[in-house]
Structures are given as structure tokens and as C-alpha cells.
Write an enzyme that holds these catalytic residues in place. Sequence first.
Site, mmCIF file in Angstrom:
data_model
loop_
_atom_site.group_PDB
_atom_site.id
_atom_site.type_symbol
_atom_site.label_atom_id
_atom_site.label_comp_id
_atom_site.label_asym_id
_atom_site.label_seq_id
_atom_site.Cartn_x
_atom_site.Cartn_y
_atom_site.Cartn_z
ATOM 1 N N HIS A 174 -4.867 45.706 16.767
ATOM 2 C CA HIS A 174 -4.190 44.633 16.033
ATOM 3 C C HIS A 174 -4.043 45.030 14.558
ATOM 4 O O HIS A 174 -4.617 46.028 14.121
ATOM 5 C CB HIS A 174 -4.932 43.290 16.201
ATOM 6 C CG HIS A 174 -6.363 43.313 15.757
ATOM 7 N ND1 HIS A 174 -7.375 43.897 16.498
ATOM 8 C CD2 HIS A 174 -6.965 42.829 14.639
ATOM 9 C CE1 HIS A 174 -8.520 43.763 15.867
ATOM 10 N NE2 HIS A 174 -8.304 43.126 14.725
ATOM 11 N N ARG A 185 -1.716 35.049 1.697
ATOM 12 C CA ARG A 185 -2.230 34.644 3.011
ATOM 13 C C ARG A 185 -3.745 34.846 3.011
ATOM 14 O O ARG A 185 -4.247 35.801 2.406
ATOM 15 C CB ARG A 185 -1.580 35.508 4.090
ATOM 16 C CG ARG A 185 -2.196 35.317 5.451
ATOM 17 C CD ARG A 185 -1.444 36.045 6.555
ATOM 18 N NE ARG A 185 -2.090 35.785 7.809
ATOM 19 C CZ ARG A 185 -2.972 36.594 8.386
ATOM 20 N NH1 ARG A 185 -3.301 37.746 7.826
ATOM 21 N NH2 ARG A 185 -3.538 36.263 9.532
#
EC number: 1.14.11.-
Length: 367
Positions: A280, A290
Amino acid sequence: MVQPVFDAAVLSGRADIPSQFIWPEGESPTPDAAEELHVPLIDIGGMLSGDPRATAEVTRLVGEACERHGFFQVVNHGIDAELLADAHRCVDAFFTMPLPEKQRALRRPGESCGYASSFTGRFASKLPWKETLSFRSCPSDPALVVDYIVATLGEDHRRLGEVYARYCSEMSRLSLEIMEVLGESLGVGRAHYRRFFEGNDSIMRLNYYPPCQRPMETLGTGPHCDPTSLTILHQDNVGGLQVHTEGRWRSIRPRADAFVVNIGDTFMALSNGRYKSCLHRAVVNSKVPRKSLAFFLCPEMDKVVAPPGTLVDAANPRAYPDFTWRSLLDFTQKHYRADMKTLEVFSSWIVQQQQGQLALQPQPART
Ligand SMILES: C=C1C[C@]23C[C@@]1(O)CC[C@H]2[C@@]12CC[C@H](O)[C@@](C)(C(=O)O1)[C@H]2[C@@H]3C(=O)O
Ligand SMILES: O=C(O)CCC(=O)C(=O)O
Ligand SMILES: [Fe+2]
């Protein structure tokens, strides 16, 4: 080449980004990731209140997801929404401080804890567009988190330490519940992995990804499999987490009420390769910062990582050698940059080391 300084306040004033942050074409963000990966959304509320039918369904769904790619989400997890909101507020409070303030907790080379602004001192290329603050959390030492925060950042930050101490203790509790499910789904019983992880030595990591003027050329977190055992992640509402399965990258859309859970390399070894630790990464965007909160469950440092005997037989021989979390953590901090091959490369390295040690041992005299 000069080492760049990762200070969002400075970098945001430029039109381009320093070359060390530019990822090669084959590894940079790809448009296919606009597609969503639908990982199972598992309601664990019934299980937590002791309903056997709900528990059986959770066990089935978790087992299926872990055999496929190792990612699932949990809702009705019992983590207080106010605690979660506080944990996110504290990420903002910490990372919006001026760089020298954050550097009071500077992460030193070879260490896994502290503040890292990108990894400018550690790697020379393919730098991640992020800042992190990582610290240890162990149920056997409840004062660890607060003591660390106060010792590095000062008394003024005690409340931040208290928030994360509570958050980590809740994460440890939740991860032990999930360990029971993993044990049940693998047929080794609910107690096996719970006992193994009861005295865990885990890592809490706050990830902060400032906006980036060239989001298609860099990555927030490069492609990797977590070397740790189980990750419980909460992303804010911005989105950026992507998982590589079936040959393509897809995004996991953030949900305020859900935690994303994934199997790490150490659990893959504990399940003798049955449960997958999956590749990932995290991408960045040009508009807003973020945040994500990652709790990495890890065994105690010197506990031997080996699968239970019932998962090993002639058809399923040992997939990985015995090792300790201390040696894998050391490997990822001093010898190898975590990627999709960490466990494979580490396994060969450990076997070589063991053979080297055997060769050095005095051999019994032949009679
Ligand atoms: C054991 C670890 C190494 C790592 C931090 C962690 O606690 C779990 C994730 C690892 C990872 C993978 C991607 C990157 O290579 C990395 C730098 C990161 O951001 O997360 C590494 C961490 C690391 O090596 O410090
Ligand atoms: O920020 C994210 O969504 C993922 C971070 C991650 O994979 C990690 O910290 O290991
Ligand atoms: Fe990760």
C-alpha cells in the site's frame, strides 16, 4: 547533492519540488487509483457485546479478507468519537508548530521513534512528502507515552501526551479483540494470538501530509508492506490511502466511523503465510493537508515469532524462519528501506546470519 529541508512553510512558496521528492515514472501516482477498492466493512458491535452469531459472521468476513489481501474496515468498534476527534486535533496542533519546536523530538538515525520531516537525513531519493511523529506504547508501562512527550516537547504538551496515551491504550485493546478473531478464523483458538500480544511493544505514528504543488510527481508514503503485525489506521476525510491488489492501485475511501485494519509482515509470518501483508501507499494533493493516525501492533522485542504448530504440515511447510521483532525492526531501520519485499529479503538475511553463526561455533571433535 545538498540535503533538502522539508519545511512545508518554505516548500509551498516554490513552483517546483526538490528533485529528491520526485518519484520515477513507474512508481509515481497513477490515474487508475481513482477507482475505489471495496474492502469489507465489518460491524464488530455485536461481537463486542458477546453475541455468538455476530462473532461467527465477523470471523468469517475477517478470515476471507485476510486470505485475499489482508485489508478490512471495522465499524461500531467502541472507540469514543470525542477521543478520536481529540487525537486528530492534536495532530494539527503538533504539525502546525514551527519546525524548530517539532525538532525537539527529532528522530535520530537508526531509531524508530521521534519527529521526522520527510526522511531527508535517512534517504537520498524517493523522499516521502510527509512529516511523522512516532512513539512507543506498551500496556505494561502506562506512563510511557506521556513521559516521552513531556521529556521531548516539554510540560506544555502534557495534554497531547495524555490524549495519545488514552488513544494507544484503546488501540491496544481493540487490536487484542481482533487478535481473538484472527486466532479463531485460523482455527488456533481465540486465546493463541491474544496471549502472544498481551504484552505488546507497539508503535503509534502520526502522519501529516502537507499540500504539494506537484502531487502527481511524488508520494506521501511510498509503496510498502507494514513490517509490523497489525495496523489500525484512521484517516481524516481527505483521502489518499491506496492498496495494490489484482495488479492495480485502488483507493480506500475514508469513513469517519471506520478504522482501516491491515495485516503486517510479522503477522503474515505468525500465520505461516496464510494471511497476507499487502502493498500500500499514500498519495498527496495540492489543496489541503491530510492526516492519518496509525497504530502498529508489535510483539515484545525478544519474543520468538513463529506460527503455531497446527498451521505447519507437509503441505504447508514453514514459510519463514524464526525471528524476533527486535531483529526485523533493526533491519528496517538500519539495513533496508521497507518495501513489498521486506519479509522475503529479511528471511534470507536471517538465515544467512544463522548459518554464519553456526560456522563460527566450535564443532564437536570427531572420534
Ligand atoms: C517498522 C516500521 C518501519 C516504518 C515505520 C514502521 O513502524 C511501520 C511502517 C514502516 C514504513 C513503511 C514505508 C516507509 O518506508 C517508512 C519510512 C514509513 O513511512 O512507514 C517505513 C517506516 C520506517 O522505516 O521508519
Ligand atoms: O497515511 C496513510 O493512509 C497510510 C500510512 C501508512 O501506510 C503507514 O504509515 O505505514
Ligand atoms: Fe503502512
